[in-house]
Design a protein around this motif. Structure first.
Motif, PDB file in Angstrom:
ATOM      1  N   ASP A 129     -35.976  -8.677  75.930  1.00 20.52           N
ATOM      2  CA  ASP A 129     -35.186 -10.227  75.833  1.00 20.52           C
ATOM      3  C   ASP A 129     -36.029 -11.107  75.176  1.00 20.52           C
ATOM      4  OD1 ASP A 129     -33.082 -11.794  76.537  1.00 20.52           O
ATOM      5  OD2 ASP A 129     -34.065 -12.435  78.333  1.00 20.52           O
ATOM      6  N   LEU A 130     -36.206 -10.800  74.054  1.00 15.35           N
ATOM      7  CA  LEU A 130     -37.197 -11.847  73.227  1.00 15.35           C
ATOM      8  C   LEU A 130     -36.156 -12.223  72.317  1.00 15.35           C
ATOM      9  CD1 LEU A 130     -40.238 -10.008  72.486  1.00 15.35           C
ATOM     10  CD2 LEU A 130     -39.958 -11.895  74.184  1.00 15.35           C
ATOM     11  N   ALA A 131     -36.492 -13.561  71.745  1.00 13.86           N
ATOM     12  CA  ALA A 131     -36.031 -14.244  70.517  1.00 13.86           C
ATOM     13  C   ALA A 131     -37.006 -14.408  69.390  1.00 13.86           C
ATOM     14  CB  ALA A 131     -35.397 -15.404  70.791  1.00 13.86           C
ATOM     15  N   VAL A 132     -36.996 -13.867  68.267  1.00 12.28           N
ATOM     16  CA  VAL A 132     -37.813 -13.937  67.061  1.00 12.28           C
ATOM     17  C   VAL A 132     -37.094 -14.730  65.916  1.00 12.28           C
ATOM     18  CG1 VAL A 132     -39.134 -12.651  65.403  1.00 12.28           C
ATOM     19  CG2 VAL A 132     -38.913 -11.615  67.755  1.00 12.28           C
ATOM     20  N   THR A 133     -37.574 -15.890  65.740  1.00 13.89           N
ATOM     21  CA  THR A 133     -37.052 -16.559  64.605  1.00 13.89           C
ATOM     22  C   THR A 133     -38.007 -17.280  63.675  1.00 13.89           C
ATOM     23  OG1 THR A 133     -37.396 -18.591  65.965  1.00 13.89           O
ATOM     24  CG2 THR A 133     -35.268 -17.482  66.334  1.00 13.89           C
ATOM     25  N   VAL A 134     -37.543 -17.467  62.591  1.00 15.39           N
ATOM     26  CA  VAL A 134     -38.491 -18.242  61.381  1.00 15.39           C
ATOM     27  C   VAL A 134     -37.561 -19.411  60.828  1.00 15.39           C
ATOM     28  CG1 VAL A 134     -39.411 -17.843  59.422  1.00 15.39           C
ATOM     29  CG2 VAL A 134     -39.389 -15.920  60.705  1.00 15.39           C
ATOM     30  N   LEU A 135     -38.444 -20.477  61.020  1.00 14.79           N
ATOM     31  CA  LEU A 135     -37.684 -21.916  60.634  1.00 14.79           C
ATOM     32  C   LEU A 135     -38.708 -22.313  59.348  1.00 14.79           C
ATOM     33  CD1 LEU A 135     -37.122 -23.270  63.877  1.00 14.79           C
ATOM     34  CD2 LEU A 135     -35.589 -22.225  62.504  1.00 14.79           C
ATOM     35  N   GLY A 136     -38.297 -23.112  58.813  1.00 16.23           N
ATOM     36  CA  GLY A 136     -39.025 -23.953  57.647  1.00 16.23           C
ATOM     37  C   GLY A 136     -39.046 -25.345  57.718  1.00 16.23           C
ATOM     38  N   THR A 137     -40.221 -25.976  57.643  1.00 15.84           N
ATOM     39  CA  THR A 137     -40.187 -27.308  57.752  1.00 15.84           C
ATOM     40  C   THR A 137     -40.413 -28.377  56.477  1.00 15.84           C
ATOM     41  OG1 THR A 137     -42.386 -27.536  58.128  1.00 15.84           O
ATOM     42  CG2 THR A 137     -41.279 -27.320  60.048  1.00 15.84           C
ATOM     43  N   GLU A 138     -39.297 -28.835  55.927  1.00 16.10           N
ATOM     44  CA  GLU A 138     -39.157 -29.292  54.714  1.00 16.10           C
ATOM     45  C   GLU A 138     -39.447 -28.881  53.502  1.00 16.10           C
ATOM     46  OE1 GLU A 138     -41.158 -33.095  55.518  1.00 16.10           O
ATOM     47  OE2 GLU A 138     -40.069 -33.646  57.326  1.00 16.10           O
TER      48      GLU A 138
ATOM     49  N   SER B  37     -47.717 -20.654  62.634  1.00 13.65           N
ATOM     50  CA  SER B  37     -47.640 -21.514  61.218  1.00 13.65           C
ATOM     51  C   SER B  37     -48.534 -21.713  60.420  1.00 13.65           C
ATOM     52  CB  SER B  37     -47.107 -22.977  61.500  1.00 13.65           C
ATOM     53  OG  SER B  37     -46.654 -23.582  60.432  1.00 13.65           O
ATOM     54  N   THR B  38     -48.678 -22.154  59.283  1.00  7.10           N
ATOM     55  CA  THR B  38     -49.754 -22.479  58.436  1.00  7.10           C
ATOM     56  C   THR B  38     -51.090 -23.294  58.945  1.00  7.10           C
ATOM     57  OG1 THR B  38     -48.759 -24.352  57.556  1.00  7.10           O
ATOM     58  CG2 THR B  38     -48.130 -22.413  56.544  1.00  7.10           C
ATOM     59  N   THR B  39     -52.181 -22.835  58.236  1.00  8.25           N
ATOM     60  CA  THR B  39     -53.590 -23.370  58.641  1.00  8.25           C
ATOM     61  C   THR B  39     -53.280 -24.764  58.792  1.00  8.25           C
ATOM     62  OG1 THR B  39     -54.350 -21.476  57.430  1.00  8.25           O
ATOM     63  CG2 THR B  39     -55.929 -23.491  57.800  1.00  8.25           C
ATOM     64  N   GLY B  40     -53.766 -25.485  59.750  1.00 11.78           N
ATOM     65  CA  GLY B  40     -53.605 -26.995  60.100  1.00 11.78           C
ATOM     66  C   GLY B  40     -52.245 -27.666  59.920  1.00 11.78           C
ATOM     67  N   GLY B  41     -51.223 -26.654  60.189  1.00 12.49           N
ATOM     68  CA  GLY B  41     -49.780 -27.154  59.702  1.00 12.49           C
ATOM     69  C   GLY B  41     -49.692 -27.889  58.524  1.00 12.49           C
ATOM     70  N   GLY B  42     -50.451 -27.399  57.521  1.00 10.16           N
ATOM     71  CA  GLY B  42     -50.133 -27.925  56.011  1.00 10.16           C
ATOM     72  C   GLY B  42     -49.617 -26.731  55.295  1.00 10.16           C
ATOM     73  N   PRO B  43     -49.738 -26.875  53.815  1.00  8.50           N
ATOM     74  CA  PRO B  43     -49.326 -26.107  52.822  1.00  8.50           C
ATOM     75  C   PRO B  43     -49.603 -24.710  53.166  1.00  8.50           C
ATOM     76  CG  PRO B  43     -50.019 -28.228  51.815  1.00  8.50           C
ATOM     77  CD  PRO B  43     -50.323 -28.175  53.217  1.00  8.50           C
TER      78      PRO B  43
ATOM     79  N   ARG C  74     -43.804 -25.395  55.189  1.00  8.52           N
ATOM     80  CA  ARG C  74     -44.331 -24.352  55.893  1.00  8.52           C
ATOM     81  C   ARG C  74     -43.370 -23.671  56.596  1.00  8.52           C
ATOM     82  NH1 ARG C  74     -46.316 -26.463  61.199  1.00  8.52           N
ATOM     83  NH2 ARG C  74     -45.415 -28.397  60.988  1.00  8.52           N
ATOM     84  N   PRO C  75     -43.550 -22.153  56.876  1.00 14.07           N
ATOM     85  CA  PRO C  75     -42.656 -21.446  57.666  1.00 14.07           C
ATOM     86  C   PRO C  75     -43.064 -21.543  59.186  1.00 14.07           C
ATOM     87  CG  PRO C  75     -43.928 -20.155  56.511  1.00 14.07           C
ATOM     88  CD  PRO C  75     -44.417 -21.614  55.859  1.00 14.07           C
ATOM     89  N   ILE C  76     -42.471 -21.233  60.126  1.00 11.38           N
ATOM     90  CA  ILE C  76     -42.975 -21.257  61.710  1.00 11.38           C
ATOM     91  C   ILE C  76     -42.239 -19.991  62.177  1.00 11.38           C
ATOM     92  CG2 ILE C  76     -42.874 -22.121  63.719  1.00 11.38           C
ATOM     93  CD1 ILE C  76     -42.475 -24.907  62.241  1.00 11.38           C
ATOM     94  N   LEU C  77     -42.999 -18.970  62.695  1.00 10.56           N
ATOM     95  CA  LEU C  77     -42.730 -17.875  63.218  1.00 10.56           C
ATOM     96  C   LEU C  77     -42.628 -17.962  64.749  1.00 10.56           C
ATOM     97  CD1 LEU C  77     -41.814 -14.827  63.387  1.00 10.56           C
ATOM     98  CD2 LEU C  77     -44.368 -14.339  62.999  1.00 10.56           C
ATOM     99  N   THR C  78     -41.653 -17.883  65.417  1.00 10.52           N
ATOM    100  CA  THR C  78     -41.465 -18.095  66.742  1.00 10.52           C
ATOM    101  C   THR C  78     -40.997 -16.946  67.529  1.00 10.52           C
ATOM    102  OG1 THR C  78     -41.336 -20.495  66.541  1.00 10.52           O
ATOM    103  CG2 THR C  78     -40.679 -19.456  68.574  1.00 10.52           C
ATOM    104  N   VAL C  79     -41.714 -16.345  68.558  1.00  6.38           N
ATOM    105  CA  VAL C  79     -41.473 -15.349  69.623  1.00  6.38           C
ATOM    106  C   VAL C  79     -41.325 -15.986  70.713  1.00  6.38           C
ATOM    107  CG1 VAL C  79     -42.079 -13.125  70.538  1.00  6.38           C
ATOM    108  CG2 VAL C  79     -42.788 -13.774  68.037  1.00  6.38           C
ATOM    109  N   SER C  80     -40.310 -15.692  71.496  1.00  7.07           N
ATOM    110  CA  SER C  80     -40.036 -16.428  72.843  1.00  7.07           C
ATOM    111  C   SER C  80     -39.221 -15.519  73.793  1.00  7.07           C
ATOM    112  CB  SER C  80     -39.471 -17.624  72.766  1.00  7.07           C
ATOM    113  OG  SER C  80     -38.065 -17.622  71.920  1.00  7.07           O
ATOM    114  N   SER C  81     -39.504 -15.823  75.007  1.00  7.44           N
ATOM    115  CA  SER C  81     -38.699 -15.406  76.101  1.00  7.44           C
ATOM    116  C   SER C  81     -38.497 -16.365  76.986  1.00  7.44           C
ATOM    117  CB  SER C  81     -39.480 -14.269  77.041  1.00  7.44           C
ATOM    118  OG  SER C  81     -40.535 -15.063  77.854  1.00  7.44           O
ATOM    119  N   ALA C  82     -37.656 -16.252  78.071  1.00  4.39           N
ATOM    120  CA  ALA C  82     -37.242 -17.210  78.984  1.00  4.39           C
ATOM    121  C   ALA C  82     -38.682 -17.973  79.716  1.00  4.39           C
ATOM    122  CB  ALA C  82     -36.351 -16.730  80.088  1.00  4.39           C
ATOM    123  N   GLU C  83     -39.823 -17.222  79.744  1.00  8.38           N
ATOM    124  CA  GLU C  83     -40.861 -17.663  80.426  1.00  8.38           C
ATOM    125  C   GLU C  83     -41.931 -18.272  79.305  1.00  8.38           C
ATOM    126  OE1 GLU C  83     -39.764 -14.378  80.634  1.00  8.38           O
ATOM    127  OE2 GLU C  83     -38.932 -14.372  82.668  1.00  8.38           O
ATOM    128  N   ALA C  84     -42.053 -17.836  78.352  1.00 14.98           N
ATOM    129  CA  ALA C  84     -43.012 -18.353  77.218  1.00 14.98           C
ATOM    130  C   ALA C  84     -42.652 -18.315  75.799  1.00 14.98           C
ATOM    131  CB  ALA C  84     -44.148 -17.429  77.167  1.00 14.98           C
TER     132      ALA C  84
END
Length: 101
Positions: free
Chosen positions: A29-38, A56-62, A41-51
């Motif tokens: 029961d996991l959600a796996v998503t990829v989002l982009g910010t402006e 993302s990229t080094t230092g949140g930068g390019p 940089r991409p953001i890969l997220t793996v989540s369950s109800a508990e965590a």
């Protein structure tokens, strides 16, 4: 055979070497998503109800060469995980079919 129930296990350790956080997902029961910010940089997220774990990229930068290398390592590991899951699932299905016959 005992029933295997899904769970998420989160640990924190603090010692002289620093603070570490561990998250182990043992659930389908996991959600796996990829989002982009402006488009920066991409953001890969793996989540369950508990965590939730986000990468993302080094230092949140390019995106850097190191980020591309990490993304390749993640993709390779995910491909190996898929292959192992498919193999073990097929073996279990074959075994179950043989036992039913």
């Amino acid at each position: 055979m005992s029933e295997h129930k899904p769970y998420t296990f989160v640990t924190t350790s603090i010692d002289a070497d620093g603070t570490r956080l561990g998250v182990s997902f043992h659930t389908g029961d996991l959600a796996v998503t990829v989002l982009g910010t402006e488009r920066q940089r991409p953001i890969l997220t793996v989540s369950s109800a508990e965590a939730r774990v986000s990468l993302s990229t080094t230092g949140g930068g390019p995106v850097t060469d190191q980020d591309v290398t990490l993304a390749r390592r993640l993709a390779d590991a995910a491909a190996r995980y898929l292959a192992m899951c498919e193999q073990l699932h097929a073996e279990r299905s074959t075994s179950a079919d043989a036992n039913a016959a």
